[in-house]
Each structure stands twice: as structure tokens, then as C-alpha cells.
Motif scaffolding. Structure first.
Motif, PDB file in Angstrom:
ATOM      1  N   THR A   1     -95.277  34.227 -23.792  1.00  9.93           N
ATOM      2  CA  THR A   1     -96.378  34.855 -24.505  1.00  9.93           C
ATOM      3  C   THR A   1     -97.646  34.084 -24.155  1.00  9.93           C
ATOM      4  O   THR A   1     -97.687  32.854 -24.275  1.00  9.93           O
ATOM      5  CB  THR A   1     -96.146  34.792 -26.025  1.00  9.93           C
ATOM      6  OG1 THR A   1     -94.950  35.508 -26.330  1.00  9.93           O
ATOM      7  CG2 THR A   1     -97.310  35.396 -26.787  1.00  9.93           C
TER       8      THR A   1
ATOM      9  N   TYR B   1    -101.466  36.671 -27.430  1.00  9.90           N
ATOM     10  CA  TYR B   1    -101.339  38.018 -26.851  1.00  9.90           C
ATOM     11  C   TYR B   1     -99.874  38.416 -26.826  1.00  9.90           C
ATOM     12  O   TYR B   1     -99.219  38.389 -25.784  1.00  9.90           O
ATOM     13  CB  TYR B   1    -101.987  38.054 -25.462  1.00  9.90           C
ATOM     14  CG  TYR B   1    -103.477  37.915 -25.521  1.00  9.90           C
ATOM     15  CD1 TYR B   1    -104.076  36.662 -25.548  1.00  9.90           C
ATOM     16  CD2 TYR B   1    -104.290  39.043 -25.611  1.00  9.90           C
ATOM     17  CE1 TYR B   1    -105.455  36.533 -25.647  1.00  9.90           C
ATOM     18  CE2 TYR B   1    -105.676  38.918 -25.703  1.00  9.90           C
ATOM     19  CZ  TYR B   1    -106.237  37.674 -25.718  1.00  9.90           C
ATOM     20  OH  TYR B   1    -107.602  37.564 -25.821  1.00  9.90           O
ATOM     21  N   GLU B   2     -99.374  38.786 -28.003  1.00 10.51           N
ATOM     22  CA  GLU B   2     -97.947  39.112 -28.129  1.00 10.51           C
ATOM     23  C   GLU B   2     -97.566  40.363 -27.358  1.00 10.51           C
ATOM     24  O   GLU B   2     -96.414  40.510 -26.946  1.00 10.51           O
ATOM     25  CB  GLU B   2     -97.576  39.307 -29.604  1.00 10.51           C
ATOM     26  CG  GLU B   2     -97.481  38.012 -30.376  1.00 10.51           C
ATOM     27  CD  GLU B   2     -96.656  38.178 -31.637  1.00 10.51           C
ATOM     28  OE1 GLU B   2     -95.925  37.225 -31.970  1.00 10.51           O
ATOM     29  OE2 GLU B   2     -96.746  39.229 -32.297  1.00 10.51           O
ATOM     30  N   ASN B   3     -98.502  41.276 -27.195  1.00 16.61           N
ATOM     31  CA  ASN B   3     -98.213  42.548 -26.516  1.00 16.61           C
ATOM     32  C   ASN B   3     -99.027  42.689 -25.239  1.00 16.61           C
ATOM     33  O   ASN B   3     -99.491  43.781 -24.899  1.00 16.61           O
ATOM     34  CB  ASN B   3     -98.480  43.711 -27.470  1.00 16.61           C
ATOM     35  CG  ASN B   3     -97.595  43.648 -28.697  1.00 16.61           C
ATOM     36  OD1 ASN B   3     -96.373  43.564 -28.585  1.00 16.61           O
ATOM     37  ND2 ASN B   3     -98.191  43.629 -29.867  1.00 16.61           N
ATOM     38  N   GLY B   4     -99.211  41.586 -24.540  1.00 21.94           N
ATOM     39  CA  GLY B   4     -99.934  41.625 -23.283  1.00 21.94           C
ATOM     40  C   GLY B   4    -101.437  41.478 -23.487  1.00 21.94           C
ATOM     41  O   GLY B   4    -101.967  41.725 -24.572  1.00 21.94           O
TER      42      GLY B   4
ATOM     43  N   GLU C   1    -103.777  43.226 -22.390  1.00 19.25           N
ATOM     44  CA  GLU C   1    -104.525  44.470 -22.546  1.00 19.25           C
ATOM     45  C   GLU C   1    -104.588  44.926 -24.006  1.00 19.25           C
ATOM     46  O   GLU C   1    -105.339  45.834 -24.337  1.00 19.25           O
ATOM     47  CB  GLU C   1    -103.940  45.571 -21.651  1.00 19.25           C
ATOM     48  CG  GLU C   1    -102.491  45.931 -21.919  1.00 19.25           C
ATOM     49  CD  GLU C   1    -101.485  44.995 -21.256  1.00 19.25           C
ATOM     50  OE1 GLU C   1    -101.909  43.949 -20.705  1.00 19.25           O
ATOM     51  OE2 GLU C   1    -100.278  45.276 -21.313  1.00 19.25           O
ATOM     52  N   ASN C   2    -103.795  44.304 -24.890  1.00 14.49           N
ATOM     53  CA  ASN C   2    -103.829  44.650 -26.310  1.00 14.49           C
ATOM     54  C   ASN C   2    -104.472  43.532 -27.129  1.00 14.49           C
ATOM     55  O   ASN C   2    -104.520  42.381 -26.701  1.00 14.49           O
ATOM     56  CB  ASN C   2    -102.406  44.911 -26.818  1.00 14.49           C
ATOM     57  CG  ASN C   2    -101.801  46.163 -26.201  1.00 14.49           C
ATOM     58  OD1 ASN C   2    -102.311  47.255 -26.385  1.00 14.49           O
ATOM     59  ND2 ASN C   2    -100.735  45.995 -25.442  1.00 14.49           N
TER      60      ASN C   2
END
Ligand SMILES: [Zn+2]
Length: 79
Positions: free
Chosen positions: A48, A62-65, A67-68
Motif C-alpha cells: 500500500t 492510498y489503499e485503493n491505488g 488514482e483514488n
């Protein structure tokens, strides 16, 4: 991923590779799979991405990449 502007207005530069402002975090359970043989590339994919502000110590997780939107953590008791 060139830079992040912190809530404290600090501009966090991420252009250096490797970057002193970037941390890599992994769940202990996931890390355990790499105990016997480390494949750095695969391990990196599991990580992560965490960006650290050197000024206020906030962490952007940035747990979800990248870009999120990140989860943002700040110190309970600032230094
Ligand atoms: Zn900051």
C-alpha cells in the motif's frame, strides 16, 4: 505521480525514485507469503502506497491505488 499538496500546504515531491517521502506498507499476513523467497516486484505490487509529509507528519494512505482519494492520518499531538 509527481507531487501531493498536503493539507498544511507543503508540496510533497515524489519525483525521486526511490522517494524519501514515500512509504510502502503491507499487511503482516500478506508479507508472510514472502518470508522464504522475496520477489521484489511482486512484493511491491502488494504494498500500500503511503505518502508522508515531512512538515506536519501527515500520512496519505492510498489503499485503493493512487488514482483514488487517500485516507489521511495526522498526529493526535503535533510536535
Ligand atoms: Zn503536511
Amino acid at each position: 505521480m509527481p507531487k501531493v499538496v498536503c493539507l498544511c500546504k507543503e508540496v510533497i515531491n515524489l519525483s525521486d525514485i526511490p522517494s524519501p517521502n514515500q512509504l510502502l506498507m503491507i499487511e503482516d499476513v500478506k508479507y508472510d507469503k514472502y518470508f522464504d523467497s522475496i520477489d521484489a516486484e511482486k512484493l511491491y505490487e502488494e504494498m500500500t502506497l503511503v505518502v508522508r509529509c515531512q512538515n506536519c507528519k501527515r500520512l496519505y494512505v492510498y489503499e485503493n491505488g493512487f488514482e483514488n482519494d487517500p485516507l489521511i492520518y495526522s498526529l493526535d499531538r503535533p510536535e
